[in-house]
Design a protein around this motif. Structure first.
Motif, PDB file in Angstrom:
ATOM      1  N   ASP A 259     -38.946  31.220  14.816  1.00 46.92           N
ATOM      2  CA  ASP A 259     -39.468  30.057  15.551  1.00 46.92           C
ATOM      3  C   ASP A 259     -39.088  28.749  14.869  1.00 46.92           C
ATOM      4  OD1 ASP A 259     -40.597  31.817  17.356  1.00 46.92           O
ATOM      5  OD2 ASP A 259     -42.641  31.624  16.550  1.00 46.92           O
ATOM      6  N   LEU A 260     -39.183  28.700  13.539  1.00 43.78           N
ATOM      7  CA  LEU A 260     -38.843  27.488  12.790  1.00 43.78           C
ATOM      8  C   LEU A 260     -37.361  27.170  12.916  1.00 43.78           C
ATOM      9  CD1 LEU A 260     -39.710  25.181  10.942  1.00 43.78           C
ATOM     10  CD2 LEU A 260     -39.332  26.707   9.001  1.00 43.78           C
ATOM     11  N   ILE A 261     -36.516  28.172  12.821  1.00 43.91           N
ATOM     12  CA  ILE A 261     -35.073  27.948  12.958  1.00 43.91           C
ATOM     13  C   ILE A 261     -34.753  27.430  14.357  1.00 43.91           C
ATOM     14  CG2 ILE A 261     -32.824  29.101  13.060  1.00 43.91           C
ATOM     15  CD1 ILE A 261     -33.850  30.880  10.723  1.00 43.91           C
ATOM     16  N   ASN A 262     -35.342  28.050  15.387  1.00 42.07           N
ATOM     17  CA  ASN A 262     -35.109  27.584  16.764  1.00 42.07           C
ATOM     18  C   ASN A 262     -35.607  26.158  16.953  1.00 42.07           C
ATOM     19  OD1 ASN A 262     -33.893  29.970  17.545  1.00 42.07           O
ATOM     20  ND2 ASN A 262     -35.807  30.870  18.268  1.00 42.07           N
ATOM     21  N   TRP A 263     -36.765  25.848  16.386  1.00 41.29           N
ATOM     22  CA  TRP A 263     -37.300  24.490  16.473  1.00 41.29           C
ATOM     23  C   TRP A 263     -36.348  23.510  15.793  1.00 41.29           C
ATOM     24  CZ3 TRP A 263     -38.532  21.016  12.695  1.00 41.29           C
ATOM     25  CH2 TRP A 263     -39.164  19.857  13.125  1.00 41.29           C
ATOM     26  N   GLY A 264     -35.836  23.900  14.620  1.00 41.34           N
ATOM     27  CA  GLY A 264     -34.912  23.037  13.886  1.00 41.34           C
ATOM     28  C   GLY A 264     -33.639  22.766  14.666  1.00 41.34           C
ATOM     29  N   ILE A 265     -33.104  23.785  15.301  1.00 38.93           N
ATOM     30  CA  ILE A 265     -31.900  23.605  16.116  1.00 38.93           C
ATOM     31  C   ILE A 265     -32.192  22.654  17.274  1.00 38.93           C
ATOM     32  CG2 ILE A 265     -30.327  24.790  17.706  1.00 38.93           C
ATOM     33  CD1 ILE A 265     -30.580  27.246  15.788  1.00 38.93           C
ATOM     34  N   ASN A 266     -33.325  22.859  17.935  1.00 39.14           N
ATOM     35  CA  ASN A 266     -33.699  22.000  19.067  1.00 39.14           C
ATOM     36  C   ASN A 266     -34.030  20.574  18.631  1.00 39.14           C
ATOM     37  OD1 ASN A 266     -33.379  24.081  20.919  1.00 39.14           O
ATOM     38  ND2 ASN A 266     -35.505  24.731  20.732  1.00 39.14           N
ATOM     39  N   SER A 267     -34.411  20.393  17.366  1.00 40.05           N
ATOM     40  CA  SER A 267     -34.757  19.065  16.852  1.00 40.05           C
ATOM     41  C   SER A 267     -33.575  18.357  16.212  1.00 40.05           C
ATOM     42  CB  SER A 267     -35.901  19.188  15.837  1.00 40.05           C
ATOM     43  OG  SER A 267     -37.050  19.692  16.470  1.00 40.05           O
ATOM     44  N   GLY A 268     -32.417  19.005  16.220  1.00 40.30           N
ATOM     45  CA  GLY A 268     -31.214  18.349  15.731  1.00 40.30           C
ATOM     46  C   GLY A 268     -30.863  18.610  14.279  1.00 40.30           C
ATOM     47  N   TYR A 269     -31.537  19.537  13.619  1.00 38.09           N
ATOM     48  CA  TYR A 269     -31.163  19.863  12.241  1.00 38.09           C
ATOM     49  C   TYR A 269     -29.876  20.680  12.260  1.00 38.09           C
ATOM     50  CZ  TYR A 269     -35.658  18.222  10.528  1.00 38.09           C
ATOM     51  OH  TYR A 269     -36.730  17.445  10.205  1.00 38.09           O
ATOM     52  N   ASP A 270     -28.955  20.365  11.338  1.00 37.09           N
ATOM     53  CA  ASP A 270     -27.647  21.016  11.313  1.00 37.09           C
ATOM     54  C   ASP A 270     -27.642  22.340  10.554  1.00 37.09           C
ATOM     55  OD1 ASP A 270     -26.507  18.971  12.756  1.00 37.09           O
ATOM     56  OD2 ASP A 270     -25.953  17.846  10.965  1.00 37.09           O
ATOM     57  N   TYR A 271     -28.628  22.567   9.714  1.00 32.11           N
ATOM     58  CA  TYR A 271     -28.612  23.763   8.886  1.00 32.11           C
ATOM     59  C   TYR A 271     -29.495  24.841   9.482  1.00 32.11           C
ATOM     60  CZ  TYR A 271     -31.672  20.160   6.981  1.00 32.11           C
ATOM     61  OH  TYR A 271     -32.530  19.109   6.842  1.00 32.11           O
ATOM     62  N   LYS A 272     -29.188  26.073   9.118  1.00 35.16           N
ATOM     63  CA  LYS A 272     -29.856  27.222   9.710  1.00 35.16           C
ATOM     64  C   LYS A 272     -30.851  27.907   8.771  1.00 35.16           C
ATOM     65  CE  LYS A 272     -27.095  27.309  13.402  1.00 35.16           C
ATOM     66  NZ  LYS A 272     -26.800  25.942  13.616  1.00 35.16           N
ATOM     67  N   PHE A 273     -30.907  27.490   7.506  1.00 34.54           N
ATOM     68  CA  PHE A 273     -31.815  28.117   6.554  1.00 34.54           C
ATOM     69  C   PHE A 273     -33.210  27.552   6.772  1.00 34.54           C
ATOM     70  CE2 PHE A 273     -33.441  28.610   2.087  1.00 34.54           C
ATOM     71  CZ  PHE A 273     -33.546  29.986   2.149  1.00 34.54           C
ATOM     72  N   PHE A 274     -34.161  28.426   7.058  1.00 35.12           N
ATOM     73  CA  PHE A 274     -35.487  27.975   7.483  1.00 35.12           C
ATOM     74  C   PHE A 274     -36.198  27.126   6.435  1.00 35.12           C
ATOM     75  CE2 PHE A 274     -36.541  31.763   5.206  1.00 35.12           C
ATOM     76  CZ  PHE A 274     -37.828  31.581   4.728  1.00 35.12           C
ATOM     77  N   ALA A 275     -36.012  27.396   5.154  1.00 34.82           N
ATOM     78  CA  ALA A 275     -36.682  26.611   4.115  1.00 34.82           C
ATOM     79  C   ALA A 275     -36.170  25.175   4.105  1.00 34.82           C
ATOM     80  CB  ALA A 275     -36.506  27.252   2.749  1.00 34.82           C
ATOM     81  N   GLU A 276     -34.863  24.979   4.314  1.00 32.79           N
ATOM     82  CA  GLU A 276     -34.311  23.622   4.357  1.00 32.79           C
ATOM     83  C   GLU A 276     -34.911  22.835   5.516  1.00 32.79           C
ATOM     84  OE1 GLU A 276     -30.137  24.425   4.598  1.00 32.79           O
ATOM     85  OE2 GLU A 276     -29.873  24.051   2.460  1.00 32.79           O
ATOM     86  N   ILE A 277     -35.077  23.475   6.644  1.00 38.27           N
ATOM     87  CA  ILE A 277     -35.682  22.814   7.801  1.00 38.27           C
ATOM     88  C   ILE A 277     -37.121  22.432   7.473  1.00 38.27           C
ATOM     89  CG2 ILE A 277     -36.407  23.100  10.196  1.00 38.27           C
ATOM     90  CD1 ILE A 277     -34.033  25.084  10.488  1.00 38.27           C
ATOM     91  N   GLY A 278     -37.871  23.368   6.904  1.00 37.38           N
ATOM     92  CA  GLY A 278     -39.263  23.097   6.543  1.00 37.38           C
ATOM     93  C   GLY A 278     -39.394  21.989   5.510  1.00 37.38           C
ATOM     94  N   PHE A 279     -38.546  22.019   4.474  1.00 37.26           N
ATOM     95  CA  PHE A 279     -38.595  20.981   3.438  1.00 37.26           C
ATOM     96  C   PHE A 279     -38.253  19.612   4.016  1.00 37.26           C
ATOM     97  CE2 PHE A 279     -37.399  24.436   0.200  1.00 37.26           C
ATOM     98  CZ  PHE A 279     -38.726  24.719  -0.047  1.00 37.26           C
TER      99      PHE A 279
END
Length: 76
Positions: free
Chosen positions: A43-63
């Motif tokens: 869910d976090l990875i999908n949210w990150g992709i939809n929010s425009g984050y370029d990276y796929k590692f879930f911790a990077e998105i969360g940080f």
């Protein structure tokens, strides 16, 4: 918690420290907890992709998102 306050006394005194608490649900089995973790990660990875984050590692998105929220200063 007292050890946390001793180690980071200077940062806490200067209001430069943030800490997060985590509680665990002891009623869940290890298998249930792992399945929930895997689903939350997806869910976090999908949210990150939809929010425009370029990276796929879930911790990077969360940080990144946590840092953005912490550094956000509302305009009064």
């Amino acid at each position: 918690m007292p050890s946390l306050y001793r180690v980071f006394a200077k940062e806490i005194r200067l209001s430069n420290a943030h800490h997060f608490l985590c509680q665990t649900d002891k009623t869940k089995s290890r298998k249930q907890a792992r399945e929930e973790f895997i689903q939350a990660r997806v869910d976090l990875i999908n949210w990150g992709i939809n929010s425009g984050y370029d990276y796929k590692f879930f911790a990077e998105i969360g940080f990144s998102e946590t840092g953005r929220i912490i550094s956000y200063t509302p305009i009064s």
